[in-house]
Design a protein around this motif. Structure first.
Motif, mmCIF file in Angstrom:
data_model
loop_
_atom_site.group_PDB
_atom_site.id
_atom_site.type_symbol
_atom_site.label_atom_id
_atom_site.label_comp_id
_atom_site.label_asym_id
_atom_site.label_seq_id
_atom_site.Cartn_x
_atom_site.Cartn_y
_atom_site.Cartn_z
ATOM 1 N N MET A 1 0.831 -1.202 0.000
ATOM 2 C CA MET A 1 0.000 0.000 0.000
ATOM 3 C C MET A 1 0.873 1.263 0.000
ATOM 4 S SD MET A 1 -3.131 1.423 0.424
ATOM 5 C CE MET A 1 -4.176 0.189 1.193
ATOM 6 N N HIS A 2 1.860 1.290 0.880
ATOM 7 C CA HIS A 2 2.743 2.456 0.933
ATOM 8 C C HIS A 2 3.522 2.619 -0.370
ATOM 9 C CE1 HIS A 2 1.820 2.426 5.228
ATOM 10 N NE2 HIS A 2 2.411 3.600 5.332
ATOM 11 N N GLN A 3 3.960 1.496 -0.947
ATOM 12 C CA GLN A 3 4.711 1.581 -2.196
ATOM 13 C C GLN A 3 3.844 2.107 -3.332
ATOM 14 O OE1 GLN A 3 8.202 1.000 -2.929
ATOM 15 N NE2 GLN A 3 7.242 2.230 -4.536
ATOM 16 N N VAL B 1 9.769 17.467 2.811
ATOM 17 C CA VAL B 1 8.709 17.275 1.827
ATOM 18 C C VAL B 1 7.916 16.031 2.198
ATOM 19 C CG1 VAL B 1 8.150 16.975 -0.610
ATOM 20 C CG2 VAL B 1 10.171 18.296 0.043
ATOM 21 N N PRO B 2 6.724 16.187 2.760
ATOM 22 C CA PRO B 2 5.946 14.992 3.124
ATOM 23 C C PRO B 2 5.637 14.131 1.907
ATOM 24 C CG PRO B 2 5.014 16.975 4.115
ATOM 25 C CD PRO B 2 6.021 17.431 3.121
ATOM 26 N N HIS B 3 5.757 12.844 2.077
ATOM 27 C CA HIS B 3 5.326 11.884 1.066
ATOM 28 C C HIS B 3 5.002 10.591 1.789
ATOM 29 C CE1 HIS B 3 9.096 9.413 0.694
ATOM 30 N NE2 HIS B 3 9.589 10.490 1.225
ATOM 31 N N PRO B 4 4.392 9.619 1.151
ATOM 32 C CA PRO B 4 3.836 8.472 1.876
ATOM 33 C C PRO B 4 4.789 7.764 2.811
ATOM 34 C CG PRO B 4 2.961 8.501 -0.331
ATOM 35 C CD PRO B 4 3.963 9.613 -0.273
ATOM 36 N N PHE C 1 -6.770 2.449 7.231
ATOM 37 C CA PHE C 1 -5.996 3.346 8.093
ATOM 38 C C PHE C 1 -4.713 3.759 7.371
ATOM 39 C CE2 PHE C 1 -3.371 4.691 11.600
ATOM 40 C CZ PHE C 1 -4.258 5.193 12.554
ATOM 41 N N ASP C 2 -4.002 2.780 6.812
ATOM 42 C CA ASP C 2 -2.769 3.086 6.085
ATOM 43 C C ASP C 2 -3.062 3.915 4.836
ATOM 44 O OD1 ASP C 2 -1.320 1.788 7.949
ATOM 45 O OD2 ASP C 2 -0.603 0.175 6.648
ATOM 46 N N PHE C 3 -4.156 3.601 4.157
ATOM 47 C CA PHE C 3 -4.528 4.361 2.959
ATOM 48 C C PHE C 3 -4.682 5.839 3.293
ATOM 49 C CE2 PHE C 3 -7.490 6.248 0.008
ATOM 50 C CZ PHE C 3 -7.107 5.746 -1.224
ATOM 51 N N ASN D 1 9.426 0.261 9.810
ATOM 52 C CA ASN D 1 9.581 -0.294 11.160
ATOM 53 C C ASN D 1 8.240 -0.485 11.856
ATOM 54 O OD1 ASN D 1 12.333 -0.763 11.400
ATOM 55 N ND2 ASN D 1 12.793 1.314 12.093
ATOM 56 N N PHE D 2 7.321 0.435 11.611
ATOM 57 C CA PHE D 2 6.028 0.367 12.316
ATOM 58 C C PHE D 2 5.226 -0.863 11.891
ATOM 59 C CE2 PHE D 2 4.563 2.174 8.395
ATOM 60 C CZ PHE D 2 3.228 1.829 8.306
ATOM 61 N N ILE D 3 5.406 -1.304 10.654
ATOM 62 C CA ILE D 3 4.692 -2.506 10.198
ATOM 63 C C ILE D 3 5.185 -3.718 10.970
ATOM 64 C CG2 ILE D 3 4.206 -4.001 8.228
ATOM 65 C CD1 ILE D 3 4.511 -1.600 6.405
ATOM 66 N N LEU D 4 6.494 -3.798 11.151
ATOM 67 C CA LEU D 4 7.074 -4.891 11.923
ATOM 68 C C LEU D 4 6.625 -4.817 13.381
ATOM 69 C CD1 LEU D 4 8.984 -7.284 12.240
ATOM 70 C CD2 LEU D 4 10.896 -5.678 12.385
ATOM 71 N N LEU D 5 6.631 -3.605 13.958
ATOM 72 C CA LEU D 5 6.203 -3.430 15.343
ATOM 73 C C LEU D 5 4.763 -3.880 15.535
ATOM 74 C CD1 LEU D 5 6.404 -2.250 18.234
ATOM 75 C CD2 LEU D 5 5.700 -0.047 17.259
#
Length: 631
Positions: free
Chosen positions: A57-59, A164-167, A210-212, A93-97
């Protein structure tokens, strides 16, 4: 300064080995699949699948964030730099956590071993109520607390260090922040499950949703049209936008909400410019900001590796962009910033096949065949009109957008295809955008690589556009040029262009054996390993041939394709060009940038003006460009 407790990630020093923590889950799944009739712990499969989907999703959002050729509305014009890419390298890291926390929760509650129903309407209602009534306000207030001096300095400033914010920025935060975020996302799910209304679709839907929303909010492109909010104003308070969240990064005292601006409105932290800026973003859609731009226009296929190179900047896969590979797609404003804005007018469907970009080392014969075809299409007579039409469309679009210079990539400026851009300039004499092949600087880089004490060079591809210019330039320096060509007529034509007193420095040769005593070779045409064997030991191979020749001689040295290092003050650059290192671009693209910086009014098309080689070289050095190779 020592890091505060819970600011660093426990597996910070493990590098890629951190993914081994998924091992027990994968081992449990494999064991059940091989030795058992059914999964004893089905949640192991679901956790692995959800973690994989979250990364995907992030990719996908990062890929969309960089597909500016779709007409996306960019919020901040500057690009994502290498420093930010490096800082956000461990964004996942948060996905692993959260995968580990989910595993712990399943072990604590044996009821998780039972399969949930696919759908439960009551569960979705409970989930949404818990999200709106608990998760949203909890996140809002915790976010505000993290903007206190102590918590911000030691914990939250890391997230705001991304200019610069990005996903990927959505996952770039400290361990403590993601522990709290895990609680925010976990309360609605666990609450629904404990109330007996959980379902598989509820868990998948909420986590991925939520991730979306997080990815959308951290994107640097606006995706919600302002007209929607103008017609339905109440939606402004129910869903945030990338523009809305971007204001939090520029004005950190406002817009704290998770997904619903309603809570900012309730507690008077809503930025009053949110809606105006949102509408203004669409007003400037498709317009270029800054004082001037140079846009290299890439071709579809340069060689087997080039299709892959085009994919990398668009899909923005960190493991690829971070290294010395990737983008021929680059737009640079060297007065202020170097934006990684791309124009892809001729990107074929093959590039979007998912198997190739997401498994970069995969040996996929179908994709490789397609890439070969893309390369060969430039040499098929019946394909010329279609290719030139696409290039013409790109030039006209650049002209409408106010681009100052468009620099054609190697095969797009093929002499046989369109006369090095002459076809388009003659067809559209009113063009404001300057069409530039950039070969003048390429020739300058090559001739300046040759040591001053060299008296003789061997030149292949000697009657090509670059070969001709190099030969004429070197003979003026009283360097003997052995010009390999089978055409006596073409050689004599070039020789007549040289000053009368230097014509004897141009020597016509037809065989590689003629260079067996020459230690300086300039390859403008492919040289096979057998042909290289005629070079004496210690020979250095300069080259301007695409694809580059194979380095088959251990007792010789090989130069790279002509390239220049960008000025040190260039900003917003976050991807490498083709296989070049960071901050280095091909000389022809640098030539386009120099053309723009100098404000030259002419088009650089057709044959190279030998008299301008030194002029362009000095202009490049004046603006801070530096050669990569020093003789």
């Amino acid at each position: 300064m020592a890091k505060k407790p819970l600011s660093a990630w426990p597996w910070e020093n493990l590098g890629s080995f951190k993914y081994a923590m998924y091992g027990p889950l994968a081992a449990n799944v494999m064991y059940s699949w091989i030795y058992e009739d059914s999964y004893k712990h089905p949640w192991c499969v679901h956790i692995l699948i959800i973690c994989a989907l979250r990364g995907f999703m992030h990719q996908l959002w990062n890929s969309y964030n960089n597909m500016l050729f779709l007409g996306n509305c960019r919020i901040k014009q500057q690009g994502v730099e290498f420093k930010q890419i490096d800082n956000e390298w461990d964004w996942d890291n948060f996905i692993l956590l959260q995968g580990l926390l989910a595993t712990m929760a399943c072990l604590m509650f044996p009821s998780m071993d039972d399969e949930f129903p696919i759908w439960n309407t009551k569960g979705f209602i409970t989930l949404m109520l818990l999200h709106v009534m608990v998760s949203e306000p909890l996140y809002y207030w915790m976010h505000r607390f993290f903007h206190g001096r102590y918590l911000f300095t030691h914990y939250h400033s890391l997230h705001h260090s991304s200019s610069v914010p990005h996903p990927f920025t959505a996952g770039h935060a400290t361990f403590l922040e993601h522990l709290i975020l895990s609680m925010v996302i976990g309360i609605p799910i666990m609450g629904s499950i404990l109330m007996g209304s959980g379902s598989t679709s509820m868990i998948y839907g909420y986590v991925l949703g939520f991730d979306f929303m997080r990815c959308m909010g951290h994107s640097n492109v606006e995706v919600i049209h302002g007209a929607i909010f103008n017609k339905l104003p109440f939606l402004r308070y129910l869903i945030y936008t990338p523009t809305y969240h971007s204001l939090h990064h520029s004005d950190m005292g406002t817009n704290f909400c998770l997904f619903m601006p309603l809570f900012d409105a309730m507690w008077n932290t809503l930025n009053r410019n949110s809606w105006q800026l949102h509408n203004k973003i669409f007003e400037f859609r498709g317009k270029w900001e800054g004082s001037g731009f140079c846009v290299p226009s890439p071709h579809s296929g340069r060689n087997v590796g080039d299709a892959h190179s085009v994919c990398k900047p668009i899909l923005r896969i960190n493991t690829l962009l971070h290294k010395d590979v990737s983008a021929t797609i680059l737009a640079c404003n060297f007065d202020d910033i170097a934006n990684d804005v791309g124009m892809v007018q001729d990107l074929p469907p093959h590039f979007l096949q998912p198997s190739r970009p997401f498994v970069p080392d995969m040996d996929c014969s179908q994709i490789r065949f397609s890439e070969h075809c893309l390369f060969l299409q430039y040499f098929l007579p019946f394909a010329a009109d279609g290719i030139n039409k696409k290039i013409e469309e790109a030039i006209l679009k650049a002209d409408r957008m106010g681009v100052k210079v468009i620099s054609l990539a190697a095969l797009n400026k093929n002499e046989a295809l369109n006369g090095g851009g002459t076809l388009f300039v003659n067809k559209h004499p009113q063009l404001k955008v300057r069409v530039c092949h950039g070969y003048t600087l390429t020739a300058a880089v090559i001739v300046n690589e040759i040591p001053k004490d060299v008296k003789e060079v061997f030149l292949t591809g000697s009657t090509s556009k670059l070969g001709r210019a190099i030969a004429l330039y070197l003979c003026r320096r009283r360097i003997r040029v052995l010009m390999l060509t089978s055409s006596t007529e073409r050689f004599q034509k070039i020789q007549k262009e040289a000053p009368a007193d230097t014509q004897n420095y141009l020597v016509h040769v037809t065989k590689y054996q003629a260079a067996q005593n020459c230690k300086t070779w300039i390859a403008g045409k492919w040289i096979t390993p057998w042909e290289q064997s005629w070079a004496p030991s210690g020979t250095h191979f300069h080259q301007f041939v695409v694809p580059p020749i194979l380095a088959s001689r251990r007792d010789c040295t090989y130069g790279d394709l002509a390239a220049m290092r960008l000025p040190e003050d260039v900003e917003g650059l976050g991807s490498c060009e083709y296989k070049l290192e960071r901050g280095v671009v091909h000389a022809c693209h640098a030539g386009g940038a120099v053309h723009q910086l100098e404000g030259w009014p002419h088009h650089e098309i057709g044959p190279i003006d030998v008299d301008r080689i030194d002029l362009v070289w000095e202009a490049a050095l004046k603006h801070g460009f530096r050669p990569v190779f020093q003789p």
